[in-house]
Write a protein that holds these residues in place. Structure first.
Motif, short mmCIF file in Angstrom:
data_model
loop_
_atom_site.label_atom_id
_atom_site.label_comp_id
_atom_site.label_asym_id
_atom_site.label_seq_id
_atom_site.Cartn_x
_atom_site.Cartn_y
_atom_site.Cartn_z
N THR A 22 53.36 40.14 37.37
CA THR A 22 53.61 38.65 37.45
C THR A 22 53.96 38.14 39.05
N GLY A 23 54.14 39.15 40.04
CA GLY A 23 54.23 38.64 41.38
C GLY A 23 52.71 38.13 42.07
N PHE A 24 51.85 38.69 41.55
CA PHE A 24 50.64 38.19 42.00
C PHE A 24 49.72 37.13 41.21
N THR A 25 50.41 36.71 40.15
CA THR A 25 50.12 35.65 39.51
C THR A 25 50.76 34.34 39.19
N VAL A 26 51.39 34.05 40.04
CA VAL A 26 52.36 32.93 39.91
C VAL A 26 51.61 31.66 39.91
N GLU A 27 50.53 31.72 40.94
CA GLU A 27 49.72 30.51 40.98
C GLU A 27 48.95 30.23 39.47
N LEU A 28 48.83 31.31 38.78
CA LEU A 28 48.10 31.13 37.29
C LEU A 28 49.08 31.04 36.32
N GLY A 29 50.37 30.67 36.76
CA GLY A 29 51.45 30.30 35.63
C GLY A 29 52.30 31.11 34.99
N SER A 30 52.54 32.49 35.86
CA SER A 30 53.00 33.56 35.13
C SER A 30 54.61 33.21 34.82
N ALA A 31 55.16 32.45 35.57
CA ALA A 31 56.47 32.07 35.51
C ALA A 31 56.59 31.32 34.20
N PRO A 82 63.48 40.71 34.41
CA PRO A 82 64.59 40.79 34.04
C PRO A 82 64.58 39.65 32.95
N GLU A 83 63.71 38.95 33.14
CA GLU A 83 64.03 37.46 32.34
C GLU A 83 63.77 37.85 30.86
N LEU A 84 62.92 38.92 30.62
CA LEU A 84 62.56 39.34 29.20
C LEU A 84 63.94 39.95 28.58
N PHE A 119 52.39 39.09 16.94
CA PHE A 119 52.28 37.93 17.97
C PHE A 119 52.08 38.32 19.24
N MET A 120 51.06 38.01 19.92
CA MET A 120 50.76 38.25 21.20
C MET A 120 51.00 37.33 22.54
N THR A 121 51.66 37.99 23.44
CA THR A 121 51.77 37.10 24.59
C THR A 121 51.58 38.13 25.97
N GLY A 122 51.33 37.40 27.14
CA GLY A 122 51.27 38.43 28.36
C GLY A 122 50.38 37.91 28.97
N ILE A 123 50.03 39.06 30.01
CA ILE A 123 49.06 38.95 31.16
C ILE A 123 48.18 40.09 31.03
N ALA A 124 47.04 40.14 31.28
CA ALA A 124 46.00 39.34 31.24
C ALA A 124 45.35 38.79 29.75
N THR A 125 45.06 37.67 29.57
CA THR A 125 44.44 37.22 28.16
C THR A 125 43.29 38.09 27.95
N ASP A 148 50.09 29.51 24.74
CA ASP A 148 50.55 28.85 26.18
C ASP A 148 51.62 29.78 26.70
N ALA A 149 51.56 31.34 26.13
CA ALA A 149 52.21 32.15 26.82
C ALA A 149 51.60 33.45 27.22
N MET A 150 50.38 32.98 27.44
CA MET A 150 49.61 34.12 28.28
C MET A 150 48.79 33.45 29.35
N THR A 151 48.16 34.26 30.38
CA THR A 151 47.46 33.79 31.24
C THR A 151 46.48 34.89 31.75
N ASP A 152 45.48 34.65 32.63
CA ASP A 152 44.49 35.61 33.13
C ASP A 152 44.20 35.27 34.68
N LEU A 153 43.68 36.22 35.35
CA LEU A 153 43.32 36.17 36.68
C LEU A 153 42.42 35.26 36.77
N ASN A 154 41.49 35.39 35.75
CA ASN A 154 40.24 34.50 35.87
C ASN A 154 40.42 33.36 34.74
N PRO A 155 40.49 32.20 35.17
CA PRO A 155 40.67 30.83 34.42
C PRO A 155 39.32 30.96 33.40
#
Length: 184
Positions: A22-31, A82-84, A119-125, A148-155
């Protein structure tokens, strides 16, 4: 296809929401992914449904053109965010493959609880989420992707996976609609 029904034995699987990813995917919406996954985890727990928290602690053997190679990671790299709010009742899975089924006891733990729907969420899609979902689908689980509860390094990969691959393996819906089903 949006969520059509909530099975009585459903589980949430949260893929790789750990400090090192999550630290290196902030710009991809990891928060947002973390926030929505945490909200879903809370709702699943409130209903007494299993929550599976997956982290990655290594990689599969074999040569690849892209990836992290064999570099060392910081000591807290694999720590879940920790948010989990990980609870003793949660199922914790540490994987060393792209997906969370091969090489782990995830399927056995779900079957012990009679789970029929995941039900699936997370990184990377297009990697961890997709690999885990493919195995779950092949094993006969009803799979729901929380888009809307997943993202990927490659849009581009993220969009393609959500729009082309996931509809072939399950239902695709939003956090809000899944929460309505859980609370309804």
């Amino acid at each position: 296809m949006p969520l059509t029904q909530l099975d009585s034995a459903a589980a949430l699987i949260v893929i790789d929401l750990q400090k090192g990813i999550t630290g290196f995917t902030v710009e991809l919406g990891s928060a947002d992914v973390v926030s929505r996954s945490a909200e879903l985890a809370k709702a699943f727990r409130e209903r007494g449904l299993p929550v599976v928290l997956v982290n990655v602690t290594g990689r599969a053997p074999g040569r690849v053109d892209q990836g992290f190679g064999n570099r060392a990671f910081p000591p807290d790299w694999a720590d879940l965010v920790p948010e989990l709010d990980a609870q003793p009742s949660d199922i914790l899975i540490s994987k060393q493959r792209v997906g969370a089924v091969l090489g782990t006891d995830l399927d056995a733990k779900l079957k012990e609880r009679g789970v029929t729907q995941v039900f699936m969420t997370g990184i990377a899609t297009s990697m961890g989420v997709e690999a885990t979902a493919r195995s779950a689908f092949d094993l006969g689980y009803n799979v729901v992707f929380v888009s809307d509860a997943m993202t990927d390094l490659n849009p581009v990969s993220h969009k393609h996976t959500l729009e082309t691959t996931f509809p072939r393996m399950g239902e695709v819906d939003t956090t809000d609609n899944v929460l309505k089903a859980l609370r309804g």
